[in-house]
Design an enzyme around this catalytic site. Structure first.
Site, PDB file in Angstrom:
ATOM      1  N   SER A 126       1.077  -1.064  -0.091  1.00 46.90           N
ATOM      2  CA  SER A 126      -0.144  -0.119   0.054  1.00 46.90           C
ATOM      3  C   SER A 126       0.695   1.247   0.053  1.00 46.90           C
ATOM      4  O   SER A 126       1.801   1.123   0.540  1.00 46.90           O
ATOM      5  CB  SER A 126      -0.873  -0.103   1.244  1.00 46.90           C
ATOM      6  OG  SER A 126      -1.248   1.261   1.587  1.00 46.90           O
ATOM      7  N   TYR A 150      -1.322  -0.738  10.821  1.00 54.83           N
ATOM      8  CA  TYR A 150      -1.551  -1.280   9.775  1.00 54.83           C
ATOM      9  C   TYR A 150      -0.406  -1.198   8.693  1.00 54.83           C
ATOM     10  O   TYR A 150      -0.013  -2.185   7.988  1.00 54.83           O
ATOM     11  CB  TYR A 150      -3.003  -0.596   8.862  1.00 54.83           C
ATOM     12  CG  TYR A 150      -3.076  -1.036   7.391  1.00 54.83           C
ATOM     13  CD1 TYR A 150      -3.514  -2.082   7.045  1.00 54.83           C
ATOM     14  CD2 TYR A 150      -3.085  -0.062   6.422  1.00 54.83           C
ATOM     15  CE1 TYR A 150      -3.587  -2.568   5.780  1.00 54.83           C
ATOM     16  CE2 TYR A 150      -3.139  -0.235   5.199  1.00 54.83           C
ATOM     17  CZ  TYR A 150      -3.394  -1.471   4.598  1.00 54.83           C
ATOM     18  OH  TYR A 150      -3.563  -1.703   3.620  1.00 54.83           O
ATOM     19  N   LYS A 154       2.356  -3.907   6.838  1.00 51.74           N
ATOM     20  CA  LYS A 154       2.556  -4.220   5.178  1.00 51.74           C
ATOM     21  C   LYS A 154       4.258  -3.922   5.059  1.00 51.74           C
ATOM     22  O   LYS A 154       4.957  -4.405   4.248  1.00 51.74           O
ATOM     23  CB  LYS A 154       1.995  -2.754   4.657  1.00 51.74           C
ATOM     24  CG  LYS A 154       0.352  -3.164   4.285  1.00 51.74           C
ATOM     25  CD  LYS A 154      -0.024  -4.302   3.452  1.00 51.74           C
ATOM     26  CE  LYS A 154      -1.288  -4.488   3.392  1.00 51.74           C
ATOM     27  NZ  LYS A 154      -1.598  -5.718   3.059  1.00 51.74           N
TER      28      LYS A 154
HETATM   29  P1  NAD Z   1     -11.115  -6.725   1.483  1.00 51.53           P
HETATM   30  O1  NAD Z   1     -11.193  -6.771   2.969  1.00 51.53           O
HETATM   31  O2  NAD Z   1     -12.260  -6.770   0.704  1.00 51.53           O
HETATM   32  O3  NAD Z   1     -10.458  -8.260   1.277  1.00 51.53           O
HETATM   33  C1  NAD Z   1      -9.540  -9.063   1.913  1.00 51.53           C
HETATM   34  C2  NAD Z   1     -10.077 -10.449   2.058  1.00 51.53           C
HETATM   35  O4  NAD Z   1      -9.211 -11.231   2.759  1.00 51.53           O
HETATM   36  C3  NAD Z   1     -11.507 -10.446   2.523  1.00 51.53           C
HETATM   37  O5  NAD Z   1     -12.459 -11.165   1.708  1.00 51.53           O
HETATM   38  C4  NAD Z   1     -11.238 -11.231   3.960  1.00 51.53           C
HETATM   39  O6  NAD Z   1     -12.253 -12.080   4.214  1.00 51.53           O
HETATM   40  C5  NAD Z   1      -9.979 -12.142   3.602  1.00 51.53           C
HETATM   41  N1  NAD Z   1      -9.159 -12.200   4.654  1.00 51.53           N
HETATM   42  C6  NAD Z   1      -8.663 -11.399   5.511  1.00 51.53           C
HETATM   43  N2  NAD Z   1      -7.983 -11.943   6.526  1.00 51.53           N
HETATM   44  C7  NAD Z   1      -7.823 -13.417   6.192  1.00 51.53           C
HETATM   45  C8  NAD Z   1      -7.112 -14.764   6.516  1.00 51.53           C
HETATM   46  N3  NAD Z   1      -6.248 -14.639   7.814  1.00 51.53           N
HETATM   47  N4  NAD Z   1      -7.293 -15.727   5.940  1.00 51.53           N
HETATM   48  C9  NAD Z   1      -8.107 -15.904   4.747  1.00 51.53           C
HETATM   49  N5  NAD Z   1      -8.823 -14.841   4.367  1.00 51.53           N
HETATM   50  C10 NAD Z   1      -8.580 -13.537   4.971  1.00 51.53           C
HETATM   51  O7  NAD Z   1      -9.981  -5.725   1.215  1.00 51.53           O
HETATM   52  P2  NAD Z   1      -9.487  -5.348  -0.005  1.00 51.53           P
HETATM   53  O8  NAD Z   1      -9.695  -3.776  -0.192  1.00 51.53           O
HETATM   54  O9  NAD Z   1      -9.787  -6.280  -1.215  1.00 51.53           O
HETATM   55  O10 NAD Z   1      -7.763  -5.485   0.037  1.00 51.53           O
HETATM   56  C11 NAD Z   1      -7.031  -6.306  -0.318  1.00 51.53           C
HETATM   57  C12 NAD Z   1      -5.493  -6.223   0.024  1.00 51.53           C
HETATM   58  O11 NAD Z   1      -5.093  -5.044  -0.586  1.00 51.53           O
HETATM   59  C13 NAD Z   1      -5.274  -6.068   1.316  1.00 51.53           C
HETATM   60  O12 NAD Z   1      -4.117  -6.606   1.952  1.00 51.53           O
HETATM   61  C14 NAD Z   1      -5.145  -4.362   1.641  1.00 51.53           C
HETATM   62  O13 NAD Z   1      -4.446  -4.305   2.854  1.00 51.53           O
HETATM   63  C15 NAD Z   1      -4.525  -4.055   0.398  1.00 51.53           C
HETATM   64  N6  NAD Z   1      -4.898  -2.652   0.059  1.00 51.53           N
HETATM   65  C16 NAD Z   1      -6.079  -2.247  -0.044  1.00 51.53           C
HETATM   66  C17 NAD Z   1      -6.118  -1.190  -0.239  1.00 51.53           C
HETATM   67  C18 NAD Z   1      -7.660  -0.267  -0.404  1.00 51.53           C
HETATM   68  O14 NAD Z   1      -7.914   0.920  -0.254  1.00 51.53           O
HETATM   69  N7  NAD Z   1      -8.631  -1.114  -0.393  1.00 51.53           N
HETATM   70  C19 NAD Z   1      -5.179  -0.095  -0.572  1.00 51.53           C
HETATM   71  C20 NAD Z   1      -3.971  -0.511  -0.550  1.00 51.53           C
HETATM   72  C21 NAD Z   1      -3.592  -1.856  -0.088  1.00 51.53           C
HETATM   73  N1  UFG Z   2     -12.353  11.613   3.350  1.00 51.27           N
HETATM   74  C1  UFG Z   2     -13.400  12.349   3.439  1.00 51.27           C
HETATM   75  N2  UFG Z   2     -14.509  11.979   4.177  1.00 51.27           N
HETATM   76  C2  UFG Z   2     -14.593  10.651   4.341  1.00 51.27           C
HETATM   77  C3  UFG Z   2     -13.725   9.642   4.082  1.00 51.27           C
HETATM   78  C4  UFG Z   2     -12.490  10.113   3.454  1.00 51.27           C
HETATM   79  O1  UFG Z   2     -13.316  13.678   3.447  1.00 51.27           O
HETATM   80  O2  UFG Z   2     -15.775  10.289   4.898  1.00 51.27           O
HETATM   81  C5  UFG Z   2     -11.015  12.132   2.708  1.00 51.27           C
HETATM   82  C6  UFG Z   2      -9.969  11.839   3.695  1.00 51.27           C
HETATM   83  O3  UFG Z   2      -9.695  12.666   4.391  1.00 51.27           O
HETATM   84  C7  UFG Z   2      -8.803  11.706   2.246  1.00 51.27           C
HETATM   85  C8  UFG Z   2      -9.441  11.112   1.178  1.00 51.27           C
HETATM   86  O4  UFG Z   2     -10.743  11.315   1.552  1.00 51.27           O
HETATM   87  O5  UFG Z   2      -8.328  13.058   2.171  1.00 51.27           O
HETATM   88  C9  UFG Z   2      -9.323   9.743   1.002  1.00 51.27           C
HETATM   89  O6  UFG Z   2      -9.585   8.901   2.205  1.00 51.27           O
HETATM   90  P1  UFG Z   2      -9.774   7.385   2.236  1.00 51.27           P
HETATM   91  O7  UFG Z   2     -10.064   7.073   3.536  1.00 51.27           O
HETATM   92  O8  UFG Z   2     -10.682   7.124   0.961  1.00 51.27           O
HETATM   93  O9  UFG Z   2      -8.390   7.023   1.754  1.00 51.27           O
HETATM   94  P2  UFG Z   2      -6.769   7.171   2.262  1.00 51.27           P
HETATM   95  O10 UFG Z   2      -6.020   7.741   1.211  1.00 51.27           O
HETATM   96  O11 UFG Z   2      -6.988   7.827   3.702  1.00 51.27           O
HETATM   97  O12 UFG Z   2      -6.329   5.751   2.717  1.00 51.27           O
HETATM   98  C10 UFG Z   2      -6.763   4.519   1.841  1.00 51.27           C
HETATM   99  C11 UFG Z   2      -6.695   3.344   2.433  1.00 51.27           C
HETATM  100  C12 UFG Z   2      -5.369   2.956   3.215  1.00 51.27           C
HETATM  101  C13 UFG Z   2      -4.253   3.060   2.160  1.00 51.27           C
HETATM  102  C14 UFG Z   2      -4.115   4.347   1.672  1.00 51.27           C
HETATM  103  C15 UFG Z   2      -3.174   4.320   0.462  1.00 51.27           C
HETATM  104  O13 UFG Z   2      -7.808   3.247   3.307  1.00 51.27           O
HETATM  105  O14 UFG Z   2      -5.413   1.697   3.701  1.00 51.27           O
HETATM  106  O15 UFG Z   2      -5.329   4.461   1.081  1.00 51.27           O
HETATM  107  O16 UFG Z   2      -3.408   3.182  -0.428  1.00 51.27           O
HETATM  108  F1  UFG Z   2      -3.191   2.869   3.058  1.00 51.27           F
END
Ligand code: NAD
Ligand code: UFG
Length: 339
Positions: A126, A150, A154
């Site tokens: 991330s 978190y 990572k």
């Molecule tokens: P998500 O929660 O929708 O998907 C994660 C999945 O993993 C879920 O289906 C959950 O049930 C499963 N899971 C969690 N722990 C588990 C375990 N121990 N064993 C088996 N299954 C398990 O999240 P996502 O948004 O699809 O994110 C996927 C990956 O990408 C994560 O590692 C997250 O940290 C990373 N990531 C997400 C974002 C974002 O904004 N969505 C940004 C950067 C990185």
């Molecule tokens: N924001 C609002 N109102 C809300 C939610 C968010 O104004 O209700 C704003 C935040 O302050 C930020 C922007 O929208 O300026 C984006 O916020 P998000 O929560 O959607 O995303 P972040 O950039 O804070 O974080 C996301 C994931 C993290 C990841 C990061 C970088 O949640 O897990 O992107 O990949 F690490």
């Protein structure tokens, strides 16, 4: 038997979209997920889109015996490791749960892969590993700093993967640092379905648009950005999913490990995203300016040069398309997979 790609967390938001893209590209897919943050209905939706081309195993990635039986049963040649917990705020109050799940699952998976002689992994990292970036756009060479548990999980996993490659060059690893994934499959059949109140901006906006929430809080309007609201690099989840196919192809052909940003390279403010959503969907979004959210940075967007030069990948969809697809999913499924 045709070689398979194992997708951990494949029932989740990014994993489910990546599973579709992989199957469309002809890959055979095995999904392992414990469904701790996803619905079993995702699997029916995947069948609707792709037929019965994939296998599903409900198990925890920390369960080494369950992993051994998957590797014994299927000819896995590569693994994409999405499984993990991802809520920053929750990680601050429950750090052990995050270390146990995110670091524990990665250790357990790498050990099982080693036992099975499978050493090709794509890892979901991330942009959070960059902490409060010293400059934007952020290149992969930027300083790494975790500012919450978190992010630390990572960074620990990334370090572990780097140590492993140093110790045994047979490991081929692609560390993908995602920026802000949003949007949904263009069919509206799968999408992002957060449980409870969304932490992230786009699902909050779509829930306001569908009438589930009264108004959006815009966190801060005094950032040093053009309109004062926070700037992020929103990337369409289908583009992000394609990035995984590009990474797998790179590992197979080049046989060398990589760490790359997956973003668009464009910074978009909260206000711009809200305005674009309203323009594209015709739905009004009530919002209020509130104080900054603790821990947020002013601006975070990617330098995407390396992704283009090493993977030949770049994002194609713009913000309007992200809003359009996110809204199609939400309006077709007002309560997510419970709809
Ligand atoms: P998500 O929660 O929708 O998907 C994660 C999945 O993993 C879920 O289906 C959950 O049930 C499963 N899971 C969690 N722990 C588990 C375990 N121990 N064993 C088996 N299954 C398990 O999240 P996502 O948004 O699809 O994110 C996927 C990956 O990408 C994560 O590692 C997250 O940290 C990373 N990531 C997400 C974002 C974002 O904004 N969505 C940004 C950067 C990185
Ligand atoms: N924001 C609002 N109102 C809300 C939610 C968010 O104004 O209700 C704003 C935040 O302050 C930020 C922007 O929208 O300026 C984006 O916020 P998000 O929560 O959607 O995303 P972040 O950039 O804070 O974080 C996301 C994931 C993290 C990841 C990061 C970088 O949640 O897990 O992107 O990949 F690490």
């Amino acid at each position: 038997m045709t070689p398979c790609t194992l997708i951990t967390g494949g029932a989740g938001y990014i994993g489910s979209h990546t599973a579709v893209i992989l199957m469309d590209a002809g890959y055979r897919v095995i999904i392992i997920d414990n469904l701790c943050n996803s619905s079993p209905r995702v699997l029916d939706r995947l069948r609707q889109l792709c037929g019965d081309q994939f296998e599903f195993v409900q198990a925890d990635v920390r369960d080494g015996a369950a992993l051994d039986s998957v590797f014994a049963q299927y000819p896995v040649e590569s693994v994409i490791h999405f499984a993990g917990l991802k809520a920053v705020g929750e990680s601050v109050t429950q750090p052990l749960r995050y270390f146990d799940n995110n670091v524990g699952s990665t250790v357990s998976l790498l050990q099982a892969m080693d036992r099975a002689d499978v050493r090709r992994m794509v890892f979901s990292s991330s942009a959070t590993v960059y902490g409060d970036p010293q400059q934007v756009p952020i290149s992969e060479a930027a300083h790494l700093k975790a500012t919450n548990p978190y992010a630390r999980t990572k960074l620990i996993c990334e370090d572990m993967l780097r140590d492993l490659q140093d110790a045994d060059p047979r490991w081929q690893v692609a560390i993908l640092r995602y920026f802000n994934p949003v949007g949904a499959h263009p069919s509206g059949i799968i999408g992002e379905a957060p449980s409870g109140i969304p932490n992230n901006l786009m699902p909050y906006i779509t829930q306001v648009a569908v009438g589930q929430r009264d108004y959006l809080s815009i966190f801060g309007n005094d950032y040093p950005t053009p309109d004062g609201t926070g700037v992020r690099d929103y990337i369409h989840v289908m583009d992000l999913a394609r990035g995984h196919v590009a990474a797998l192809e790179h590992l197979t052909k080049q046989q060398s490990s990589i760490t790359v940003n997956l973003g668009t390279g464009h910074g978009v403010s909260v206000q711009q995203l809200v305005d674009t959503f309203v323009r594209v969907t015709g739905r009004p979004i009530a919002y209020r300016q509130t104080a900054r959210r603790q821990g947020d940075v002013a601006a975070c967007y990617a330098d995407t040069t390396l992704a283009l030069t090493t993977l030949g990948w770049q994002a194609e969809h713009d913000i309007a398309r992200m809003c359009e697809d996110a809204w199609r999913w939400q309006s077709m499924n007002p309560t997510g997979y419970a709809s």
